[in-house]
Design a protein around this motif. Structure first.
Motif, PDB file in Angstrom:
ATOM      1  N   VAL A 264      40.456   6.391  -7.200  1.00 19.18           N
ATOM      2  CA  VAL A 264      39.984   6.574  -5.823  1.00 19.18           C
ATOM      3  C   VAL A 264      41.009   7.320  -4.973  1.00 19.18           C
ATOM      4  CG1 VAL A 264      38.432   4.587  -5.828  1.00 19.18           C
ATOM      5  CG2 VAL A 264      40.823   4.287  -5.148  1.00 19.18           C
ATOM      6  N   ASP A 265      40.495   8.059  -3.995  1.00 17.55           N
ATOM      7  CA  ASP A 265      41.299   8.852  -3.079  1.00 17.55           C
ATOM      8  C   ASP A 265      41.731   7.962  -1.918  1.00 17.55           C
ATOM      9  OD1 ASP A 265      41.848  10.527  -0.739  1.00 17.55           O
ATOM     10  OD2 ASP A 265      41.103  12.200  -1.938  1.00 17.55           O
ATOM     11  N   SER A 266      43.027   7.814  -1.717  1.00 17.13           N
ATOM     12  CA  SER A 266      43.549   6.918  -0.687  1.00 17.13           C
ATOM     13  C   SER A 266      43.085   7.297   0.711  1.00 17.13           C
ATOM     14  CB  SER A 266      45.081   6.912  -0.733  1.00 17.13           C
ATOM     15  OG  SER A 266      45.616   6.137   0.309  1.00 17.13           O
ATOM     16  N   VAL A 267      43.053   8.595   1.005  1.00 15.73           N
ATOM     17  CA  VAL A 267      42.665   9.047   2.343  1.00 15.73           C
ATOM     18  C   VAL A 267      41.198   8.729   2.607  1.00 15.73           C
ATOM     19  CG1 VAL A 267      42.388  11.058   3.835  1.00 15.73           C
ATOM     20  CG2 VAL A 267      44.424  10.841   2.384  1.00 15.73           C
ATOM     21  N   LEU A 268      40.331   9.050   1.661  1.00 16.72           N
ATOM     22  CA  LEU A 268      38.898   8.794   1.836  1.00 16.72           C
ATOM     23  C   LEU A 268      38.598   7.299   1.829  1.00 16.72           C
ATOM     24  CD1 LEU A 268      37.480  11.624  -0.454  1.00 16.72           C
ATOM     25  CD2 LEU A 268      37.763  11.649   2.031  1.00 16.72           C
ATOM     26  N   LEU A 269      39.365   6.565   1.042  1.00 17.19           N
ATOM     27  CA  LEU A 269      39.187   5.118   0.956  1.00 17.19           C
ATOM     28  C   LEU A 269      39.414   4.439   2.300  1.00 17.19           C
ATOM     29  CD1 LEU A 269      38.849   2.615  -0.988  1.00 17.19           C
ATOM     30  CD2 LEU A 269      41.331   2.648  -1.199  1.00 17.19           C
ATOM     31  N   HIS A 270      40.352   4.960   3.091  1.00 17.30           N
ATOM     32  CA  HIS A 270      40.719   4.334   4.359  1.00 17.30           C
ATOM     33  C   HIS A 270      40.156   5.063   5.576  1.00 17.30           C
ATOM     34  CE1 HIS A 270      43.820   2.651   1.606  1.00 17.30           C
ATOM     35  NE2 HIS A 270      43.537   1.560   2.300  1.00 17.30           N
ATOM     36  N   ASP A 271      39.236   5.980   5.337  1.00 16.98           N
ATOM     37  CA  ASP A 271      38.597   6.699   6.428  1.00 16.98           C
ATOM     38  C   ASP A 271      37.294   5.989   6.778  1.00 16.98           C
ATOM     39  OD1 ASP A 271      37.232   8.513   8.103  1.00 16.98           O
ATOM     40  OD2 ASP A 271      38.214  10.228   7.157  1.00 16.98           O
ATOM     41  N   ALA A 272      37.229   5.431   7.995  1.00 16.02           N
ATOM     42  CA  ALA A 272      36.055   4.655   8.412  1.00 16.02           C
ATOM     43  C   ALA A 272      34.785   5.493   8.432  1.00 16.02           C
ATOM     44  CB  ALA A 272      36.300   4.044   9.785  1.00 16.02           C
ATOM     45  N   ALA A 273      34.914   6.799   8.505  1.00 13.30           N
ATOM     46  CA  ALA A 273      33.737   7.662   8.500  1.00 13.30           C
ATOM     47  C   ALA A 273      33.063   7.684   7.134  1.00 13.30           C
ATOM     48  CB  ALA A 273      34.129   9.082   8.905  1.00 13.30           C
ATOM     49  N   TYR A 274      33.835   7.362   6.074  1.00 12.67           N
ATOM     50  CA  TYR A 274      33.311   7.479   4.719  1.00 12.67           C
ATOM     51  C   TYR A 274      33.246   6.159   3.963  1.00 12.67           C
ATOM     52  CZ  TYR A 274      34.470  12.364   5.695  1.00 12.67           C
ATOM     53  OH  TYR A 274      34.559  13.607   6.256  1.00 12.67           O
ATOM     54  N   THR A 275      34.016   5.164   4.391  1.00 14.45           N
ATOM     55  CA  THR A 275      34.089   3.890   3.663  1.00 14.45           C
ATOM     56  C   THR A 275      33.891   2.740   4.647  1.00 14.45           C
ATOM     57  OG1 THR A 275      35.629   4.863   2.062  1.00 14.45           O
ATOM     58  CG2 THR A 275      35.517   2.458   2.162  1.00 14.45           C
ATOM     59  N   ARG A 276      32.836   1.948   4.409  1.00  9.65           N
ATOM     60  CA  ARG A 276      32.493   0.890   5.361  1.00  9.65           C
ATOM     61  C   ARG A 276      33.413  -0.317   5.261  1.00  9.65           C
ATOM     62  NH1 ARG A 276      26.348   0.330   3.656  1.00  9.65           N
ATOM     63  NH2 ARG A 276      27.426   0.664   1.681  1.00  9.65           N
ATOM     64  N   ASP A 277      33.842  -0.651   4.053  1.00  9.07           N
ATOM     65  CA  ASP A 277      34.668  -1.835   3.855  1.00  9.07           C
ATOM     66  C   ASP A 277      35.880  -1.460   3.005  1.00  9.07           C
ATOM     67  OD1 ASP A 277      35.798  -4.305   3.398  1.00  9.07           O
ATOM     68  OD2 ASP A 277      33.922  -5.307   2.884  1.00  9.07           O
ATOM     69  N   PRO A 278      36.885  -0.858   3.609  1.00 10.34           N
ATOM     70  CA  PRO A 278      38.047  -0.402   2.834  1.00 10.34           C
ATOM     71  C   PRO A 278      38.800  -1.541   2.164  1.00 10.34           C
ATOM     72  CG  PRO A 278      38.458  -0.195   5.191  1.00 10.34           C
ATOM     73  CD  PRO A 278      37.015  -0.503   5.039  1.00 10.34           C
TER      74      PRO A 278
END
Length: 373
Positions: free
Chosen positions: A45-59
């Motif tokens: 998994v990509d750390s940036v996308l994982l923690h971006d609220a625009a793309y991940t609802r429950d990081p």
């Protein structure tokens, strides 16, 4: 005399072993993950996308399930079958971090041109839309369907409704079951799947991948096709929707489906020890906020990957040599895995099978030899 007899016996079994080792596989299963990035395949998994609220609802949940500081551990968490089994028993191509590049050759970097390239071995400039137009190029599945051992034993199960046209089922003669297509009612399991896929909600407006997989598996159990193609779709659609968490969960689920299928193949005498598994994707996608997209002008969306395992495939694992391979080489590779040379009325790129069967991975497909092509 005894020493001579022992030498004869050892030589006999060595000859038998080598003869069997060089036999082509009799069956082949191909699986495609639509738009699955090489970045997640090789680094998790990509750390940036994982923690971006625009793309991940429950990081927090996603981090618990899939995160680790080590890319090697992350990728094993996301794809336990690919990295726990295929990486040990087969080969993986396309880790660009190591300089091992695999790319589409077509200029469009989206689905129909990519699938055309995979199965025809030809990056046709005129295949330039996702419209439901019968593919004018002959594909390797139709080629195999014309061989006596494989006639009427080639089948495709796909979530996306465009595949009957991509594979031109009317000309190729192969069985293609796509999206809303009903299933044969030969078994109670297939009858039940018909009902379930008719009644289920379709969040992505196409058949959920789990039903495509279940239908393919039940068809395989009932009819024993020698070549089976399964085309998953959810990874691409969730990515376009900007739902990174669902993109990741679908990819993980598809890895589990492949594990389940491989386990079945190993206990069915028709398939056990005689079946090769090949995984790949139709195109890549961008990085950063561009991860949602792909296409000619999206940097990085030409980058793809491939994984192969089975009889005759050298268990060399992840390719780490600097090299450049192309999607258009897959069609000839598919044919050669089964002992054939794919010939048709258009150009076909060179097979990768010599690499798959060699323990020495430094060969004519090295980066230097490919630069001039």
């Amino acid at each position: 005399m005894q020493r001579f007899f022992l030498l004869f016996i050892c030589s006999f079994f060595l000859v038998v072993y080598l003869a069997n080792a060089q036999q082509p596989a009799r069956n082949l299963v191909i699986v495609t993950f639509d738009g699955m990035r090489w970045q997640e395949i090789f680094s998790g998994v990509d750390s940036v996308l994982l923690h971006d609220a625009a793309y991940t609802r429950d990081p927090d949940e996603m981090q618990r399930l899939y995160w680790d500081a080590s890319p090697q551990v992350r990728r094993e968490k996301l794809f336990p079958f690919i990295w726990g089994v295929i990486a040990h028993d087969g080969q993986l191509f396309g880790n660009r971090i190591l300089g091992n590049d695999m790319n589409v050759a077509n200029v469009y970097h989206f689905s129909y041109p990519g699938y055309n390239e995979i199965f025809t071995g030809y990056a046709d400039f005129w295949v330039n839309s996702n419209n439901k137009i019968p593919n004018p190029n002959r594909n390797v599945l139709g080629f195999l369907n014309n061989k006596p051992l494989y006639h009427n034993h080639v089948a495709a199960f796909t979530s996306w409704s465009v595949f009957p046209y991509i594979l031109n089922k009317w000309e190729s003669g192969i069985y293609v079951n796509a999206d809303e297509d009903s299933l044969p009612d030969a078994t109670p399991e297939l009858q039940l799947l018909n009902l379930l896929q008719r009644l289920t909600a379709k969040p992505l407006d196409l058949r959920p991948d789990i039903f495509t997989y279940a239908a393919a598996k039940e068809y395989l159990k009932a009819y024993h096709p020698r070549v089976l193609y399964i085309a998953f779709d959810e990874t691409d659609d969730y990515a376009h929707a900007g739902m990174y968490d669902q993109y990741i969960k679908s990819a993980h689920a598809e890895d589990g489906m492949i594990r389940d299928l491989w386990a079945y193949l190993q206990q069915d005498p028709f398939y056990a020890g005689q079946t090769v598994l090949l995984l790949t994707c139709d195109h890549g996608r961008g990085t950063g906020d561009a991860w949602r997209n792909h296409g000619t002008f999206t940097k990085g969306s030409s980058a793809i990957w491939m994984a192969v395992m089975g009889p005759g495939i050298a268990p060399t694992g992840e390719h780490a040599e600097p090299a450049r391979y192309h999607q258009k080489q897959i069609a000839a590779t598919i044919a050669q895995i089964l002992g054939f040379t794919f010939q048709t009325d258009h150009r076909v790129a060179k097979s990768l099978y010599p690499i798959l069967t060699e323990n020495n991975i430094y060969n004519e497909y090295s980066f230097k030899s490919q630069r001039g092509h």
